[in-house]
Design a protein around this motif. Structure first.
Motif, PDB file in Angstrom:
ATOM      1  N   TYR A 178      -7.756   5.664   4.051  1.00 34.29           N
ATOM      2  CA  TYR A 178      -7.717   5.197   2.865  1.00 34.29           C
ATOM      3  C   TYR A 178      -7.261   5.961   1.772  1.00 34.29           C
ATOM      4  CZ  TYR A 178     -11.829   8.563   2.038  1.00 34.29           C
ATOM      5  OH  TYR A 178     -12.288   9.768   1.691  1.00 34.29           O
ATOM      6  N   SER A 179      -6.960   5.371   0.510  1.00 31.59           N
ATOM      7  CA  SER A 179      -6.212   6.350  -0.289  1.00 31.59           C
ATOM      8  C   SER A 179      -6.770   5.811  -1.768  1.00 31.59           C
ATOM      9  CB  SER A 179      -4.782   5.794  -0.340  1.00 31.59           C
ATOM     10  OG  SER A 179      -4.299   4.563  -0.841  1.00 31.59           O
ATOM     11  N   TYR A 180      -6.617   6.578  -2.686  1.00 29.72           N
ATOM     12  CA  TYR A 180      -7.242   6.567  -4.034  1.00 29.72           C
ATOM     13  C   TYR A 180      -6.375   7.047  -4.953  1.00 29.72           C
ATOM     14  CZ  TYR A 180      -9.266  11.087  -3.087  1.00 29.72           C
ATOM     15  OH  TYR A 180      -9.462  12.519  -3.057  1.00 29.72           O
ATOM     16  N   ALA A 181      -6.391   6.508  -6.160  1.00 31.91           N
ATOM     17  CA  ALA A 181      -5.794   7.135  -7.338  1.00 31.91           C
ATOM     18  C   ALA A 181      -6.595   6.542  -8.633  1.00 31.91           C
ATOM     19  CB  ALA A 181      -4.280   6.641  -7.429  1.00 31.91           C
ATOM     20  N   GLY A 182      -7.088   7.469  -9.369  1.00 36.51           N
ATOM     21  CA  GLY A 182      -8.046   7.167 -10.409  1.00 36.51           C
ATOM     22  C   GLY A 182      -9.029   6.296  -9.874  1.00 36.51           C
ATOM     23  N   THR A 183      -9.186   5.285 -10.374  1.00 32.96           N
ATOM     24  CA  THR A 183     -10.472   4.123  -9.980  1.00 32.96           C
ATOM     25  C   THR A 183     -10.084   3.299  -8.899  1.00 32.96           C
ATOM     26  OG1 THR A 183      -9.997   2.467 -11.688  1.00 32.96           O
ATOM     27  CG2 THR A 183     -11.563   4.340 -12.212  1.00 32.96           C
ATOM     28  N   SER A 184      -8.718   3.215  -8.370  1.00 36.27           N
ATOM     29  CA  SER A 184      -7.989   2.386  -7.518  1.00 36.27           C
ATOM     30  C   SER A 184      -8.413   2.965  -5.935  1.00 36.27           C
ATOM     31  CB  SER A 184      -6.545   2.133  -7.633  1.00 36.27           C
ATOM     32  OG  SER A 184      -6.490   1.459  -8.906  1.00 36.27           O
ATOM     33  N   ASN A 242       1.028   8.797  -6.481  1.00 36.99           N
ATOM     34  CA  ASN A 242       0.908  10.103  -6.005  1.00 36.99           C
ATOM     35  C   ASN A 242      -0.713  10.061  -5.694  1.00 36.99           C
ATOM     36  OD1 ASN A 242       1.221  12.649  -5.350  1.00 36.99           O
ATOM     37  ND2 ASN A 242       0.654  13.462  -7.054  1.00 36.99           N
ATOM     38  N   ALA A 243      -0.929   8.961  -4.507  1.00 42.68           N
ATOM     39  CA  ALA A 243      -2.198   8.812  -4.342  1.00 42.68           C
ATOM     40  C   ALA A 243      -2.771   9.783  -3.264  1.00 42.68           C
ATOM     41  CB  ALA A 243      -2.694   7.284  -3.608  1.00 42.68           C
ATOM     42  N   THR A 244      -3.921   9.970  -3.131  1.00 44.54           N
ATOM     43  CA  THR A 244      -4.506  10.605  -2.168  1.00 44.54           C
ATOM     44  C   THR A 244      -4.732  10.016  -0.701  1.00 44.54           C
ATOM     45  OG1 THR A 244      -5.567  12.377  -3.651  1.00 44.54           O
ATOM     46  CG2 THR A 244      -6.426  12.483  -1.526  1.00 44.54           C
ATOM     47  N   VAL A 245      -4.184  10.287   0.297  1.00 43.03           N
ATOM     48  CA  VAL A 245      -4.434   9.674   1.397  1.00 43.03           C
ATOM     49  C   VAL A 245      -5.396  10.414   2.605  1.00 43.03           C
ATOM     50  CG1 VAL A 245      -3.105   8.794   3.601  1.00 43.03           C
ATOM     51  CG2 VAL A 245      -1.982   8.789   1.409  1.00 43.03           C
ATOM     52  N   VAL A 246      -6.101   9.834   2.989  1.00 37.15           N
ATOM     53  CA  VAL A 246      -7.366  10.247   3.571  1.00 37.15           C
ATOM     54  C   VAL A 246      -7.420   9.540   5.173  1.00 37.15           C
ATOM     55  CG1 VAL A 246      -9.612  11.009   3.885  1.00 37.15           C
ATOM     56  CG2 VAL A 246      -8.671  11.088   1.926  1.00 37.15           C
ATOM     57  N   TYR A 247      -7.591  10.111   6.304  1.00 37.70           N
ATOM     58  CA  TYR A 247      -7.966   9.655   7.396  1.00 37.70           C
ATOM     59  C   TYR A 247      -9.384   9.879   7.742  1.00 37.70           C
ATOM     60  CZ  TYR A 247      -8.847   9.387  12.449  1.00 37.70           C
ATOM     61  OH  TYR A 247      -9.178   8.900  13.814  1.00 37.70           O
ATOM     62  N   ASP A 248      -9.944   8.834   8.050  1.00 38.59           N
ATOM     63  CA  ASP A 248     -11.581   8.773   8.296  1.00 38.59           C
ATOM     64  C   ASP A 248     -11.933   8.803   9.814  1.00 38.59           C
ATOM     65  OD1 ASP A 248     -14.667   8.624   7.070  1.00 38.59           O
ATOM     66  OD2 ASP A 248     -14.303   6.833   8.593  1.00 38.59           O
ATOM     67  N   SER A 249     -12.263   9.928  10.345  1.00 38.17           N
ATOM     68  CA  SER A 249     -12.511   9.768  11.863  1.00 38.17           C
ATOM     69  C   SER A 249     -13.688   9.079  12.362  1.00 38.17           C
ATOM     70  CB  SER A 249     -12.584  11.340  12.372  1.00 38.17           C
ATOM     71  OG  SER A 249     -13.715  11.963  11.708  1.00 38.17           O
ATOM     72  N   ASP A 250     -14.595   9.174  11.495  1.00 38.21           N
ATOM     73  CA  ASP A 250     -15.766   8.095  11.924  1.00 38.21           C
ATOM     74  C   ASP A 250     -15.432   6.763  11.850  1.00 38.21           C
ATOM     75  OD1 ASP A 250     -17.455  10.661  11.820  1.00 38.21           O
ATOM     76  OD2 ASP A 250     -18.033   9.968   9.647  1.00 38.21           O
ATOM     77  N   SER A 251     -14.691   6.095  11.130  1.00 35.24           N
ATOM     78  CA  SER A 251     -14.429   4.686  11.396  1.00 35.24           C
ATOM     79  C   SER A 251     -12.969   4.385  12.049  1.00 35.24           C
ATOM     80  CB  SER A 251     -14.438   3.978  10.170  1.00 35.24           C
ATOM     81  OG  SER A 251     -13.263   4.499   9.237  1.00 35.24           O
ATOM     82  N   VAL A 252     -12.217   5.508  12.074  1.00 31.95           N
ATOM     83  CA  VAL A 252     -10.796   5.538  12.550  1.00 31.95           C
ATOM     84  C   VAL A 252      -9.909   4.568  11.713  1.00 31.95           C
ATOM     85  CG1 VAL A 252      -9.167   5.131  14.526  1.00 31.95           C
ATOM     86  CG2 VAL A 252     -11.412   5.817  15.013  1.00 31.95           C
ATOM     87  N   SER A 253      -9.973   5.021  10.462  1.00 31.04           N
ATOM     88  CA  SER A 253      -9.206   4.111   9.494  1.00 31.04           C
ATOM     89  C   SER A 253      -8.639   5.090   8.447  1.00 31.04           C
ATOM     90  CB  SER A 253     -10.229   3.072   8.839  1.00 31.04           C
ATOM     91  OG  SER A 253     -11.275   3.756   7.977  1.00 31.04           O
ATOM     92  N   VAL A 308       0.855  -1.316   0.021  1.00 29.25           N
ATOM     93  CA  VAL A 308       0.001  -0.058  -0.048  1.00 29.25           C
ATOM     94  C   VAL A 308       1.074   1.402   0.040  1.00 29.25           C
ATOM     95  CG1 VAL A 308      -1.729   1.431   1.479  1.00 29.25           C
ATOM     96  CG2 VAL A 308      -2.037  -1.155   1.153  1.00 29.25           C
ATOM     97  N   MET A 309       1.827   1.225   0.751  1.00 31.40           N
ATOM     98  CA  MET A 309       2.866   2.576   0.856  1.00 31.40           C
ATOM     99  C   MET A 309       3.678   2.641  -0.478  1.00 31.40           C
ATOM    100  SD  MET A 309       2.376   3.792   3.769  1.00 31.40           S
ATOM    101  CE  MET A 309       0.633   3.241   3.419  1.00 31.40           C
ATOM    102  N   ASP A 310       3.673   1.606  -1.012  1.00 31.08           N
ATOM    103  CA  ASP A 310       4.689   1.793  -2.352  1.00 31.08           C
ATOM    104  C   ASP A 310       3.709   2.360  -3.517  1.00 31.08           C
ATOM    105  OD1 ASP A 310       6.929   0.855  -1.306  1.00 31.08           O
ATOM    106  OD2 ASP A 310       6.783  -1.406  -1.916  1.00 31.08           O
ATOM    107  N   PHE A 311       2.171   1.671  -3.210  1.00 27.71           N
ATOM    108  CA  PHE A 311       1.331   2.258  -4.340  1.00 27.71           C
ATOM    109  C   PHE A 311       1.158   3.562  -4.068  1.00 27.71           C
ATOM    110  CE2 PHE A 311      -2.878   3.282  -5.210  1.00 27.71           C
ATOM    111  CZ  PHE A 311      -3.291   2.646  -6.647  1.00 27.71           C
ATOM    112  N   ASN A 312       0.953   4.018  -2.894  1.00 26.75           N
ATOM    113  CA  ASN A 312       0.719   5.421  -2.582  1.00 26.75           C
ATOM    114  C   ASN A 312       1.583   6.240  -3.326  1.00 26.75           C
ATOM    115  OD1 ASN A 312      -1.827   4.530  -1.338  1.00 26.75           O
ATOM    116  ND2 ASN A 312      -0.909   4.972   0.511  1.00 26.75           N
ATOM    117  N   ARG A 313       2.947   5.882  -2.880  1.00 31.59           N
ATOM    118  CA  ARG A 313       3.941   6.722  -3.444  1.00 31.59           C
ATOM    119  C   ARG A 313       4.106   6.818  -4.984  1.00 31.59           C
ATOM    120  NH1 ARG A 313       8.720   5.119  -4.960  1.00 31.59           N
ATOM    121  NH2 ARG A 313       8.465   3.028  -3.801  1.00 31.59           N
ATOM    122  N   LYS A 314       4.218   5.602  -5.557  1.00 33.58           N
ATOM    123  CA  LYS A 314       4.408   5.464  -7.035  1.00 33.58           C
ATOM    124  C   LYS A 314       3.247   6.210  -7.888  1.00 33.58           C
ATOM    125  CE  LYS A 314       6.989   1.206  -6.711  1.00 33.58           C
ATOM    126  NZ  LYS A 314       6.955  -0.260  -7.026  1.00 33.58           N
TER     127      LYS A 314
END
Length: 230
Positions: A108-114, A95-106, A87-93
């Motif tokens: 997630y990241s996304y890039a395009g449709t991934s 340039n994924a957007t990383v989000v902290y979700d306070s409601d679930s305490v988790s 996941v860390m490698d995917f996010n870096r390669k």
């Protein structure tokens, strides 16, 4: 285990597969552990399982990308699963957007449709605090070989707290000082109660950097005290 609540068996919507809280259902760690405690099982007889891997989805529309966003299949990885390191490698390669979700305490990241739901230092630190606050014996990771340079599994609690400072700056929805202080203090052991009490009593919250410096300073004091008595 406190994970695999969501995954490739239902690709219609994205989900936090290790959600600490879920306001829309009882499929969450807090509900599960709380039910055991309510039934009379002592916290000291339980441990919290934390995943070192993420679950992935393929988004129906890239512009709709929150938890619960429509999906049309599994995302990258092995049948919709990626280790934390991957996941860390995917996010870096990507340039994924990383989000902290306070409601679930988790996280997630996304890039395009991934889309990838997972735990990082932020959510892990808060979950460890939850486990300690409820008197659980401890926690475990599945599986350690999925970690990225031992980023999560090798650090103790205060090191995990320090990791928050490094990551809060890159997430879209930072944690408030009030919430962060509460989560951190709940995870401290009895050696820190002396310093935790006046922090809790403050009318205005400490900035995270101030809180971290105070805790590290107190830890150093405890280490010097222990050395002096040996």
């Amino acid at each position: 285990m406190c994970f695999d609540y969501r995954g490739s068996w239902d690709t219609t919507v994205t989900g936090a597969h290790a959600a600490l809280y879920d306001s829309k259902s009882n499929v969450s760690t807090s509900y599960g552990l709380g039910s055991w405690i309510k039934a009379g099982v002592p916290g000291k007889k339980m441990v919290m399982g934390l995943p070192l891997y993420g679950r992935t989805w393929k988004l129906e529309k890239p512009e709709i990308h929150g938890i619960g966003a429509p999906g049309i299949g599994v995302g990258p990885g092995d049948e919709g699963t990626m280790t934390f390191s991957q996941v860390m490698d995917f996010n870096r390669k990507n340039n994924a957007t990383v989000v902290y979700d306070s409601d679930s305490v988790s996280m997630y990241s996304y890039a395009g449709t991934s889309w990838i739901g997972y735990d990082d230092s932020i959510s892990v630190t808060i979950k460890i605090g939850f486990a300690r606050a409820h008197g659980l014996t401890g926690y475990f990771f599945w599986a350690v070989n999925g970690d990225k340079d031992w980023k999560i599994s090798r650090q103790d609690y205060l090191h995990a707290v320090k990791a928050l400072a490094d990551e809060i700056a890159i997430i879209d929805h930072p944690i408030s000082d009030d919430d962060l202080t509460l989560y951190v203090l709940n995870g401290l052991g009895s050696d820190f109660w002396e310093i935790a009490a006046p922090i809790r009593a403050r009318e205005t919250p400490l900035a995270f950097e101030e809180l971290h410096d105070l805790l590290v300073g107190h830890e150093s004091y405890l280490q010097r005290l222990e050395a002096a008595t040996q």
